[in-house]
Design an enzyme around this catalytic site. Structure first.
Site, PDB file in Angstrom:
ATOM      1  N   GLY A  17      -1.352   6.534   8.620  1.00 37.92           N
ATOM      2  CA  GLY A  17      -0.929   5.289   9.250  1.00 37.92           C
ATOM      3  C   GLY A  17       0.513   4.901   9.005  1.00 37.92           C
ATOM      4  N   ASP A  53      -5.559   4.995  -7.132  1.00 39.50           N
ATOM      5  CA  ASP A  53      -6.518   3.970  -6.741  1.00 39.50           C
ATOM      6  C   ASP A  53      -5.844   2.634  -7.025  1.00 39.50           C
ATOM      7  OD1 ASP A  53      -8.514   2.090  -6.471  1.00 39.50           O
ATOM      8  OD2 ASP A  53      -9.908   3.045  -7.873  1.00 39.50           O
ATOM      9  N   TYR A 151     -10.006 -10.178   5.545  1.00 43.67           N
ATOM     10  CA  TYR A 151      -8.735  -9.505   5.817  1.00 43.67           C
ATOM     11  C   TYR A 151      -7.597 -10.508   5.953  1.00 43.67           C
ATOM     12  CZ  TYR A 151      -5.318  -6.392   7.984  1.00 43.67           C
ATOM     13  OH  TYR A 151      -4.179  -5.666   8.264  1.00 43.67           O
ATOM     14  N   LYS A 155      -4.299 -11.018   3.427  1.00 48.15           N
ATOM     15  CA  LYS A 155      -2.928 -10.838   3.888  1.00 48.15           C
ATOM     16  C   LYS A 155      -2.115 -12.129   3.780  1.00 48.15           C
ATOM     17  CE  LYS A 155      -3.128  -6.464   4.897  1.00 48.15           C
ATOM     18  NZ  LYS A 155      -2.319  -5.472   4.138  1.00 48.15           N
ATOM     19  N   THR A 188      -2.488   2.881  14.509  1.00 47.81           N
ATOM     20  CA  THR A 188      -2.797   3.582  13.273  1.00 47.81           C
ATOM     21  C   THR A 188      -4.235   4.079  13.320  1.00 47.81           C
ATOM     22  OG1 THR A 188      -3.570   1.558  12.219  1.00 47.81           O
ATOM     23  CG2 THR A 188      -1.225   2.084  11.988  1.00 47.81           C
ATOM     24  N   PRO A 189      -4.610   5.017  12.447  1.00 47.39           N
ATOM     25  CA  PRO A 189      -5.998   5.468  12.428  1.00 47.39           C
ATOM     26  C   PRO A 189      -6.991   4.323  12.249  1.00 47.39           C
ATOM     27  CG  PRO A 189      -4.640   6.997  11.201  1.00 47.39           C
ATOM     28  CD  PRO A 189      -3.742   5.845  11.577  1.00 47.39           C
TER      29      PRO A 189
END
Length: 252
Positions: A17, A53, A151, A155, A188-189
């Protein structure tokens, strides 16, 4: 073009991405860019990638030690690792989805800012660039799915974390800058895989495109220009800033 030759750059989420596109551009600009990702093998010691990670402080510390042993410093950190999950509307978001989303998107960014800034300070300074999202400014992910409760929250928090880090690092005279980028929807993926699995992917794609006045998805390499600027000494007076790369999404 951006005089990045010789800089040591760590990019989280660098295996795909936006992160991968930025890794490629950093290398084109002459920087040594290390792609850090949970998808990377822990046995990979090629110098171009590293296992990380971002939710684990121990993993961060091990990665930083390894990079410092190889290269002696870290000049730039791009916190690009991020996740999003279906079923993220506020009525249906599970505690598991909530915790996983914030663990990667927010906790991972916090750990990077905290631990890498300390290494940068010892090395004379550096630039931290965090990736947030337009969803962290509006919360209207419903143009694609039912919602983006976790999400968007993660953000939005990355935006405030970036400002707080910038102010603190400046006040302590660390010579470490911190800025945040708010991308719109990019090809992006993560986005393309969602559309591919959507029961009406064509309609969902049309809604996304209609929400962007420029009338298209962004291309990952189009984000790289502002990243290169913020990584370079040309932005030496820039910290605590928000940079929107969204095809006009937030100007609606």
């Amino acid at each position: 073009m951006y005089e990045l030759g010789g800089k040591i750059v760590l990019v989280t989420g660098g295996a795909s991405g936006l992160g991968r596109a930025c890794v490629q551009r950093f290398r084109q600009e002459g920087a040594t860019a290390i792609a850090a990702d949970i998808a990377q093998s822990s046995a990979d010691r090629s110098g171009s990638s590293i296992h990380l990670d971002v939710t684990s402080e121990d993993s961060w510390r091990a990665a930083i030690v390894e990079i410092l042993e190889r290269f002696g410093r870290i000049d730039v950190l791009l916190n690009g690792a991020g996740v999003a999950f279906d079923g993220d509307d506020v009525l249906n978001c599970t505690a598991e989805i909530w915790r996983k989303t914030l663990s990667v998107n927010l906790d991972g960014t916090f750990l990077g800012c905290k631990l890498v800034s300390a290494a940068m300070r010892e090395g004379g300074g550096g630039s931290i660039i965090n990736i947030a999202s337009v969803n962290g400014a509006t919360g209207d992910g419903g143009i694609v799915a039912e919602g983006v409760a976790a999400y968007a929250s993660s953000k939005a928090a990355v935006r405030m974390l970036s400002k707080s880090a910038a102010l603190d690092l400046a006040a302590r005279k660390t010579n470490v800058r911190c800025n945040v980028i708010l991308p719109g929807y990019f090809a992006t993926p993560m986005v393309l895989d969602y559309l591919a699995s959507h029961p009406d992917g064509d309609a969902a794609r049309a809604r996304i495109i209609d929400a962007h006045p420029m009338g298209r998805l962004g291309q990952p390499e189009e984000l790289a220009g502002i990243v290169m600027y913020l990584a370079s000494d040309r932005s030496a007076a820039v910290t605590g800033g928000e940079f929107v790369v969204d095809g006009g999404y937030l100007a609606r």
